[in-house]
Design a protein around this motif. Sequence first.
Motif, PDB file in Angstrom:
ATOM      1  N   ALA A  81       0.835  -1.195   0.000  1.00 32.60           N
ATOM      2  CA  ALA A  81       0.000   0.000   0.000  1.00 32.60           C
ATOM      3  C   ALA A  81       0.874   1.251   0.000  1.00 32.60           C
ATOM      4  CB  ALA A  81      -0.914  -0.007   1.230  1.00 32.60           C
ATOM      5  N   PRO A  82       0.407   2.333  -0.632  1.00 30.43           N
ATOM      6  CA  PRO A  82       1.178   3.585  -0.607  1.00 30.43           C
ATOM      7  C   PRO A  82       1.333   4.101   0.818  1.00 30.43           C
ATOM      8  CG  PRO A  82      -0.519   3.639  -2.307  1.00 30.43           C
ATOM      9  CD  PRO A  82      -0.789   2.424  -1.473  1.00 30.43           C
ATOM     10  N   THR A  83       2.465   4.694   1.095  1.00 32.01           N
ATOM     11  CA  THR A  83       2.769   5.247   2.412  1.00 32.01           C
ATOM     12  C   THR A  83       3.073   6.726   2.270  1.00 32.01           C
ATOM     13  OG1 THR A  83       5.101   4.657   2.218  1.00 32.01           O
ATOM     14  CG2 THR A  83       3.650   3.058   3.264  1.00 32.01           C
ATOM     15  N   GLU A  84       2.560   7.519   3.215  1.00 32.70           N
ATOM     16  CA  GLU A  84       2.840   8.955   3.250  1.00 32.70           C
ATOM     17  C   GLU A  84       3.822   9.261   4.364  1.00 32.70           C
ATOM     18  OE1 GLU A  84      -0.583  11.397   3.359  1.00 32.70           O
ATOM     19  OE2 GLU A  84      -1.461  10.605   1.500  1.00 32.70           O
ATOM     20  N   GLU A  85       4.640  10.267   4.137  1.00 33.52           N
ATOM     21  CA  GLU A  85       5.702  10.606   5.079  1.00 33.52           C
ATOM     22  C   GLU A  85       5.825  12.118   5.164  1.00 33.52           C
ATOM     23  OE1 GLU A  85      10.327   9.219   5.987  1.00 33.52           O
ATOM     24  OE2 GLU A  85       9.465   9.056   3.972  1.00 33.52           O
ATOM     25  N   VAL A  86       5.920  12.631   6.395  1.00 38.54           N
ATOM     26  CA  VAL A  86       6.115  14.058   6.645  1.00 38.54           C
ATOM     27  C   VAL A  86       7.469  14.228   7.311  1.00 38.54           C
ATOM     28  CG1 VAL A  86       5.235  16.133   7.761  1.00 38.54           C
ATOM     29  CG2 VAL A  86       3.638  14.414   6.881  1.00 38.54           C
ATOM     30  N   LEU A  87       8.344  15.001   6.692  1.00 39.90           N
ATOM     31  CA  LEU A  87       9.714  15.157   7.183  1.00 39.90           C
ATOM     32  C   LEU A  87      10.021  16.635   7.365  1.00 39.90           C
ATOM     33  CD1 LEU A  87      11.519  12.621   4.821  1.00 39.90           C
ATOM     34  CD2 LEU A  87      10.731  12.222   7.152  1.00 39.90           C
ATOM     35  N   SER A  88      10.879  16.913   8.352  1.00 38.90           N
ATOM     36  CA  SER A  88      11.350  18.269   8.623  1.00 38.90           C
ATOM     37  C   SER A  88      12.871  18.276   8.531  1.00 38.90           C
ATOM     38  CB  SER A  88      10.891  18.736  10.004  1.00 38.90           C
ATOM     39  OG  SER A  88      11.394  20.029  10.279  1.00 38.90           O
ATOM     40  N   PHE A  89      13.398  19.230   7.749  1.00 39.80           N
ATOM     41  CA  PHE A  89      14.829  19.296   7.515  1.00 39.80           C
ATOM     42  C   PHE A  89      15.334  20.705   7.797  1.00 39.80           C
ATOM     43  CE2 PHE A  89      13.300  16.021   4.572  1.00 39.80           C
ATOM     44  CZ  PHE A  89      14.106  14.952   4.943  1.00 39.80           C
ATOM     45  N   LEU A  90      16.625  20.785   8.036  1.00 36.65           N
ATOM     46  CA  LEU A  90      17.327  22.064   8.101  1.00 36.65           C
ATOM     47  C   LEU A  90      18.050  22.251   6.775  1.00 36.65           C
ATOM     48  CD1 LEU A  90      18.218  24.552   9.721  1.00 36.65           C
ATOM     49  CD2 LEU A  90      20.209  23.227  10.481  1.00 36.65           C
ATOM     50  N   PRO A  91      17.582  23.149   5.911  1.00 34.41           N
ATOM     51  CA  PRO A  91      18.222  23.290   4.592  1.00 34.41           C
ATOM     52  C   PRO A  91      19.671  23.734   4.722  1.00 34.41           C
ATOM     53  CG  PRO A  91      16.086  24.397   4.659  1.00 34.41           C
ATOM     54  CD  PRO A  91      16.439  24.058   6.071  1.00 34.41           C
ATOM     55  N   THR A  92      20.499  23.240   3.860  1.00 38.19           N
ATOM     56  CA  THR A  92      21.911  23.611   3.791  1.00 38.19           C
ATOM     57  C   THR A  92      22.217  24.164   2.415  1.00 38.19           C
ATOM     58  OG1 THR A  92      22.523  21.366   3.125  1.00 38.19           O
ATOM     59  CG2 THR A  92      22.569  21.870   5.473  1.00 38.19           C
ATOM     60  N   THR A  93      23.170  25.069   2.354  1.00 37.83           N
ATOM     61  CA  THR A  93      23.515  25.696   1.079  1.00 37.83           C
ATOM     62  C   THR A  93      24.234  24.710   0.168  1.00 37.83           C
ATOM     63  OG1 THR A  93      25.572  26.502   2.057  1.00 37.83           O
ATOM     64  CG2 THR A  93      23.673  27.982   2.107  1.00 37.83           C
ATOM     65  N   VAL A  94      24.027  24.915  -1.118  1.00 38.96           N
ATOM     66  CA  VAL A  94      24.686  24.083  -2.121  1.00 38.96           C
ATOM     67  C   VAL A  94      26.138  24.518  -2.255  1.00 38.96           C
ATOM     68  CG1 VAL A  94      24.719  23.464  -4.569  1.00 38.96           C
ATOM     69  CG2 VAL A  94      22.551  23.688  -3.358  1.00 38.96           C
ATOM     70  N   THR A  95      27.048  23.573  -2.324  1.00 40.12           N
ATOM     71  CA  THR A  95      28.463  23.851  -2.527  1.00 40.12           C
ATOM     72  C   THR A  95      28.943  23.104  -3.762  1.00 40.12           C
ATOM     73  OG1 THR A  95      29.105  22.029  -1.076  1.00 40.12           O
ATOM     74  CG2 THR A  95      28.878  24.206  -0.070  1.00 40.12           C
ATOM     75  N   PHE A  96      29.835  23.721  -4.482  1.00 38.76           N
ATOM     76  CA  PHE A  96      30.423  23.110  -5.661  1.00 38.76           C
ATOM     77  C   PHE A  96      31.805  23.707  -5.867  1.00 38.76           C
ATOM     78  CE2 PHE A  96      27.640  26.603  -6.841  1.00 38.76           C
ATOM     79  CZ  PHE A  96      28.463  27.421  -7.597  1.00 38.76           C
ATOM     80  N   LYS A  97      32.624  23.032  -6.647  1.00 39.67           N
ATOM     81  CA  LYS A  97      33.992  23.471  -6.899  1.00 39.67           C
ATOM     82  C   LYS A  97      33.980  24.758  -7.710  1.00 39.67           C
ATOM     83  CE  LYS A  97      36.078  18.861  -6.775  1.00 39.67           C
ATOM     84  NZ  LYS A  97      36.780  19.132  -5.512  1.00 39.67           N
ATOM     85  N   GLY A  98      34.801  25.711  -7.289  1.00 43.57           N
ATOM     86  CA  GLY A  98      34.850  26.995  -7.948  1.00 43.57           C
ATOM     87  C   GLY A  98      33.839  27.994  -7.449  1.00 43.57           C
TER      88      GLY A  98
END
Length: 588
Positions: free
Chosen positions: A287-304
């Motif tokens: 059966a389909p399952t629903e999920e509620v999540l809470s996160f602390l967003p973090t900034t994207v990092t990349f080379k350069g």
Amino acid sequence: MPPLTQLGAVMRADPTLLLDVFREPAVTAYNRLEARPRAHDFTRSLRAEVRDAMWLLTRQWQLGELEAQDAGSPIDARLVTRQLTPDRVSLGAGPAQPYDDATPLEATVERERVPFTHALRVQAAQYFLRLHSPALRAKYRPRYRAAFAFAQDAEADFRGQVDGLNLYLATRRLAFDGGRALDAIRAGTFAADVPVDGTDAGDIQGYVDAFVAWLDRQYTQPPPDAPPVWDVARLCYSLSIAAPAPEGVLRLDAPRYADGRLDWDAFQTADGGLPVPPSDGTPAPRAPTEEVLSFLPTTVTFKGMPNARFWEMEERLVNLGALDAQTTDQLMLVFAELGLVYGNDWYVVPYRLPVNTVCEVLGLVVTDVFGQRTLVRAANERPDQGWQRWSLFDLSAATTGPRRLFLPATLGATLESDPLERVQFLRDEMANMVWAVEDVIPDATGRGIDGHQAADRTGVEPTPVHDSPAAIRYLLGTTVPENWIPFLPARRDVGGQDIAFQRAAMPQMGTPPRDVVRAKGVLLTEPALPWFVNEEEIPFSGTIVTRSYQRARWYDGRTFVWIGRRRETGRGVGSSDLRFDQIEPVTR
């Protein structure tokens, strides 16, 4: 220094005075540049104090840094998702069947029956004998050779295969056919064909079971009655996968899979379900399952990426400012602007998704430092975006309903063997037809060999004439090497306008012609005749289809080996030099 008048008199007396080399003493020294601090505390130096604050504010105003926006940084993200688990799959035109992620999806789709080459027949026979005890091996080896012997006069079957012919000549009297033995086992006639003594029936049956299990363990193969998945008219695989959903069944179709790497972008949502006939072995749908999540967003990092801190040194591996872009390189300019100007505007919300799961994003709410909450909608959800309804990782271009992300049970990388077979479909505009050129053909040793070298080229060059005084001759038509198989343009429907390429054949050279030229590989002999290939599948650039062994290790540690097919762009048009009704000079 003497006055100029005296120097002039000296020069007149000795004109070579300035040509002499005057050696002056010189002292050369090297000092290392190093710091000599006068204090032990660097706190004040690291402050980067500004003496003229008004000048700094003025420069910030000139550069537009004081024009801020009310855009707070996110401090919380709430994500509501629904997870659907696909539990049924339909391969080609076959019926739906239960599916789980115990087998990679590529192996489930691509696998085909492993052909019993002469090398595999000998290998299977040798393995079957090694399972026997020494006494039973010596007793039943002659019986196996008598019951499942190789044909002793089959040299014509290995025409053009040097290594395959040598293997056949070396093993036709010493070994027996393991493939025929396996067919007898599956037909239930093995004990009677050998025959097996009653006292040895128990031991032989144990060896037979181990032999069958070994072959099933070596290769991943479909059931014997499974329909083919490869679409011979479109030269690609097709499959459908479905998962139970609250509104019924969610169906995802991959109608054109041919590049050897199956991922989310090969699927699209479709209407209709995939009913699986009930049986005792069919597991209950999840059966389909629903999920509620809470996160602390973090900034994207990349080379350069430009660093936000004042005194932090940037890495020099990637220098986005050194991009050499022309005025017409819009994509490169947009990429540089995204990395240098808007690089700190992106945030990441981590989310773990199980394999073989369809994730429906029901909602995403972001809270910033000012306490404001924003419902983040899909990029193509606005009603005025009809001309550009596209969204990354989205399986449907619909403007309403949940956005879906599919993580199929596919492989990240596989080991691919050298081609067992490679066929190049190319257009011949001068002859107004298509040729399927067998560049690589399967050999009896279990590998691919050069199809051009193995082809019989008899008749490609005109036969010299010795007993005729004529200076010219009439040539009804030329021919091509045996690895060039023709496809003629034809209309599939009477009165229709759609053109398809129909498989044809060339006659073998001789007086009269002996037979038609037959393909040596599986790709051109597997489809039933009449065989039509859609015209759009063979463009002017051509197309190449390859068969090869694939080997991969799944996440549970098991190893899968199967034969798969891959399609790629061809190398352009070609010319077979096929001509009819020619007048040529006689060669003597």
